[in-house]
Design a protein around this motif. Structure first.
Motif, PDB file in Angstrom:
ATOM      1  N   GLY A   1     -86.573 -21.093  28.064  1.00  0.00           N
ATOM      2  CA  GLY A   1     -85.022 -20.817  27.733  1.00  0.00           C
ATOM      3  C   GLY A   1     -84.529 -19.833  28.722  1.00  0.00           C
ATOM      4  N   LEU A   2     -85.221 -18.896  29.017  1.00  0.00           N
ATOM      5  CA  LEU A   2     -84.820 -18.021  30.044  1.00  0.00           C
ATOM      6  C   LEU A   2     -85.035 -18.408  31.491  1.00  0.00           C
ATOM      7  N   ALA A   3     -85.902 -19.395  31.926  1.00  0.00           N
ATOM      8  CA  ALA A   3     -85.986 -19.901  32.990  1.00  0.00           C
ATOM      9  C   ALA A   3     -85.157 -20.836  33.404  1.00  0.00           C
ATOM     10  N   LEU A   4     -84.673 -21.717  32.248  1.00  0.00           N
ATOM     11  CA  LEU A   4     -83.705 -22.669  32.540  1.00  0.00           C
ATOM     12  C   LEU A   4     -82.303 -21.988  32.868  1.00  0.00           C
ATOM     13  N   ARG A   5     -82.124 -21.016  32.152  1.00  0.00           N
ATOM     14  CA  ARG A   5     -80.654 -20.220  32.033  1.00  0.00           C
ATOM     15  C   ARG A   5     -80.568 -19.627  33.724  1.00  0.00           C
ATOM     16  N   LYS A   6     -81.850 -19.414  34.161  1.00  0.00           N
ATOM     17  CA  LYS A   6     -81.457 -18.937  35.558  1.00  0.00           C
ATOM     18  C   LYS A   6     -81.106 -19.971  36.356  1.00  0.00           C
TER      19      LYS A   6
ATOM     20  N   ASN B   1     -86.302 -26.368  22.394  1.00  0.00           N
ATOM     21  CA  ASN B   1     -87.144 -26.957  21.423  1.00  0.00           C
ATOM     22  C   ASN B   1     -87.601 -28.321  21.656  1.00  0.00           C
ATOM     23  N   TYR B   2     -86.652 -28.921  21.937  1.00  0.00           N
ATOM     24  CA  TYR B   2     -86.991 -30.685  22.274  1.00  0.00           C
ATOM     25  C   TYR B   2     -87.983 -30.471  23.695  1.00  0.00           C
ATOM     26  N   LEU B   3     -87.473 -29.909  24.626  1.00  0.00           N
ATOM     27  CA  LEU B   3     -88.472 -29.857  26.025  1.00  0.00           C
ATOM     28  C   LEU B   3     -89.837 -29.198  25.924  1.00  0.00           C
ATOM     29  N   VAL B   4     -89.980 -28.128  24.937  1.00  0.00           N
ATOM     30  CA  VAL B   4     -91.293 -27.737  24.600  1.00  0.00           C
ATOM     31  C   VAL B   4     -92.021 -28.959  23.911  1.00  0.00           C
ATOM     32  N   HIS B   5     -91.362 -29.239  22.903  1.00  0.00           N
ATOM     33  CA  HIS B   5     -92.047 -30.481  22.197  1.00  0.00           C
ATOM     34  C   HIS B   5     -92.416 -31.615  23.120  1.00  0.00           C
TER      35      HIS B   5
ATOM     36  N   LYS C   1     -99.538 -23.034  27.030  1.00  0.00           N
ATOM     37  CA  LYS C   1     -99.161 -21.887  27.810  1.00  0.00           C
ATOM     38  C   LYS C   1     -99.005 -21.954  29.105  1.00  0.00           C
ATOM     39  N   GLU C   2    -100.212 -22.488  29.771  1.00  0.00           N
ATOM     40  CA  GLU C   2    -100.284 -22.212  31.061  1.00  0.00           C
ATOM     41  C   GLU C   2     -99.566 -23.499  31.717  1.00  0.00           C
TER      42      GLU C   2
ATOM     43  N   ILE D   1     -86.522 -31.429  36.597  1.00  0.00           N
ATOM     44  CA  ILE D   1     -86.051 -32.122  35.527  1.00  0.00           C
ATOM     45  C   ILE D   1     -87.167 -33.219  35.279  1.00  0.00           C
ATOM     46  N   ASN D   2     -87.836 -33.955  36.318  1.00  0.00           N
ATOM     47  CA  ASN D   2     -88.675 -34.775  36.114  1.00  0.00           C
ATOM     48  C   ASN D   2     -89.951 -34.692  35.242  1.00  0.00           C
ATOM     49  N   PHE D   3     -90.348 -33.295  35.098  1.00  0.00           N
ATOM     50  CA  PHE D   3     -91.236 -32.847  34.239  1.00  0.00           C
ATOM     51  C   PHE D   3     -91.116 -33.402  32.943  1.00  0.00           C
ATOM     52  N   PHE D   4     -89.904 -33.604  32.380  1.00  0.00           N
ATOM     53  CA  PHE D   4     -89.516 -33.724  31.010  1.00  0.00           C
ATOM     54  C   PHE D   4     -89.241 -35.208  30.937  1.00  0.00           C
TER      55      PHE D   4
END
Length: 452
Positions: free
Chosen positions: A321-326, A358-362, A391-392, A403-406
């Motif tokens: 979440g913090l990374a995306l906010r940046k 939460n969805y992205l982590v899922h 975590k890694e 974005i393509n990661f998700f």
């Protein structure tokens, strides 16, 4: 006489403005009540309301030729029964009658020859004695119910309409293009026939949407997943075209938002609880309705997105979440994605942002879970190793946020990388001293050669 008439109209508008607080109070109370009593029905979408503008009041009063029944500006509330207009929205034309019948069940206490009241609310009255639907001047049917709100000496008449999605759209055409455009001669055969043609086409759209919905309700297990995938593609294209066309009109730039649209539709349909087909169907119809609403929304592109601090559900969510906010006000694609996420949810809130993170982590944890299904470890060790790898992967994603990661393709490529990584792990793993540092390097190499 003419001067007196205009003076009276100005006084009436001033009086309406003086009662604005009461009108707003009635609107909010009606909004809460009708939403509460109808929200458990899957055919109910939402309730909208509007208060007539000063110009609209003036225009309507000017069309009234007889002012003899109005001796005081307050009489405007008796003459104009739609200063406050409420609209209950449903999915299909056939559901308008269902909502009307539901209202008759709720408002079952007869007060007089016209009005009925609900035991759940002593202030709101509906006139259910008139036949419904009514016929408009253009010849089309509409569910239009007179209502009033009574609180002691205070009284306000309002108009309640029931409209399906296509009838909401038809109402916009009728009101904005024809009703208020005096250049059109509505008596001309050409205009009348054109209106009937447009209405017929919209009714065909309603029928097609209803067919889709009924088809979904009757899905068999063997083809349910395939049909859902097709509908996701349909929703994604509708969302994509809405923003691409608006952006091209506003900025002159045409860009590809397919990956963004796919992620957002998957997010909107995501739920970590067990869902049945009816629930998914309702979600699909709701998303389609929201996209339709977005078509009428004025949009500004490229603005900084600011929102309140978020209480994340866990440390992994917090890091992403913090990374995306940046990135959200640096990377245009992330900015567009979050703008659309907030738009389609109707609010820019920490809760929406938290749900999306939460969805992205899922998305990532789902791939990790699937890869580990066949790993031969005891339950405790498997859970510890899965968390280390998750975590890694997220650490790498946060440093190289893409974005393509998700996307579904990104998930497939991650699965390939993880399977390759598990193949090189030793059979016996000492988890106390194990650190999956090699995975970060493998992810980096894979990204460089285009696997990620």
């Amino acid at each position: 006489m003419k001067l007196d008439m205009f003076r009276f109209i100005d006084s009436a508008v001033e009086y309406v403005n003086l009662k604005k607080d009461f009108i707003d109070q009635v609107a909010e109370e009606c909004d809460r009540f009708f939403t509460d009593v109808l929200c458990d029905n899957d055919f109910f979408l939402n309730l909208n309301y509007r208060v007539k503008s000063d110009n609209s009041i003036k225009e309507k009063l000017l069309r009234i030729s007889d002012f003899n029944n109005m001796s005081h500006p307050r009489d405007v509330f008796n003459i104009l029964s739609d200063i406050l207009g409420l609209r209950i929205e449903c999915r299909f034309n056939s559901e308008e009658e269902l909502i009307f019948l539901k209202l008759k069940e709720i408002f079952n206490e007869k007060v007089d020859e016209e009005f009925f009241r609900s035991p759940q609310n002593e202030y709101i009255y509906l006139n259910l004695s008139e036949p419904q639907p009514q016929y408009q001047k253009n010849g089309f049917e509409i569910y239009k119910i007179d209502g009033k709100y009574v609180d002691g000496e205070e009284e306000l008449f309002f108009e309640l309409q029931i409209k399906s999605m296509v009838n909401v759209f038809w109402g916009e055409i009728d009101h904005r293009i024809l009703y208020k455009n005096f250049n059109y001669m509505i008596t001309e055969d050409f205009i009348r026939n054109l209106m009937y043609s447009i209405k017929s086409n919209l009714e065909m759209v309603d029928s097609q949407l209803n067919t889709i919905y009924q088809r979904l309700k009757n899905l068999e297990e063997f083809n349910e997943e395939n049909t859902l995938s097709q509908l996701k593609s349909f929703l994604s294209k509708a969302l994509h075209d809405t923003y691409v066309l608006k952006m091209q009109k506003e900025t002159g730039v045409l860009i590809d938002l397919r990956s963004i649209s796919n992620i957002i539709i998957d997010f909107m349909l995501y739920d970590n609880t067990e869902e049945n087909v009816v629930t998914i169907n309702s979600k699909i119809i709701d998303i389609l309705h929201r996209i339709n609403q977005l078509n009428r929304k004025k949009m500004v592109f490229g603005e900084n997105l600011e929102f309140e601090s978020v209480e994340y559900r866990n440390r992994l969510n917090e890091k992403l979440g913090l990374a995306l906010r940046k990135q959200v006000n640096v990377d245009f694609r992330w900015n567009m994605l979050m703008m659309i996420v907030f738009d389609i949810n109707g609010k820019r809130s920490p809760e929406v942002y938290n749900d999306f993170i939460n969805y992205l982590v899922h998305c990532v944890s789902g791939v990790v879970d699937e890869v580990f299904d066949e790993v031969n470890l005891n339950k405790r060790k498997k859970q510890e190793l899965k968390f280390m790898i998750l975590k890694e992967v997220l650490d790498f994603y946060c440093e190289n946020l893409d974005i393509n990661f998700f996307t579904k393709e990104g998930e497939r490529k991650l699965e390939i990388v993880l399977e390759e990584y598990l193949e090189i792990l030793p059979l016996e793993i000492d988890l106390e001293n194990f650190e999956p540092k090699g995975l970060g390097g493998l992810l980096e190499i894979s990204q460089m050669r285009g696997v990620m």
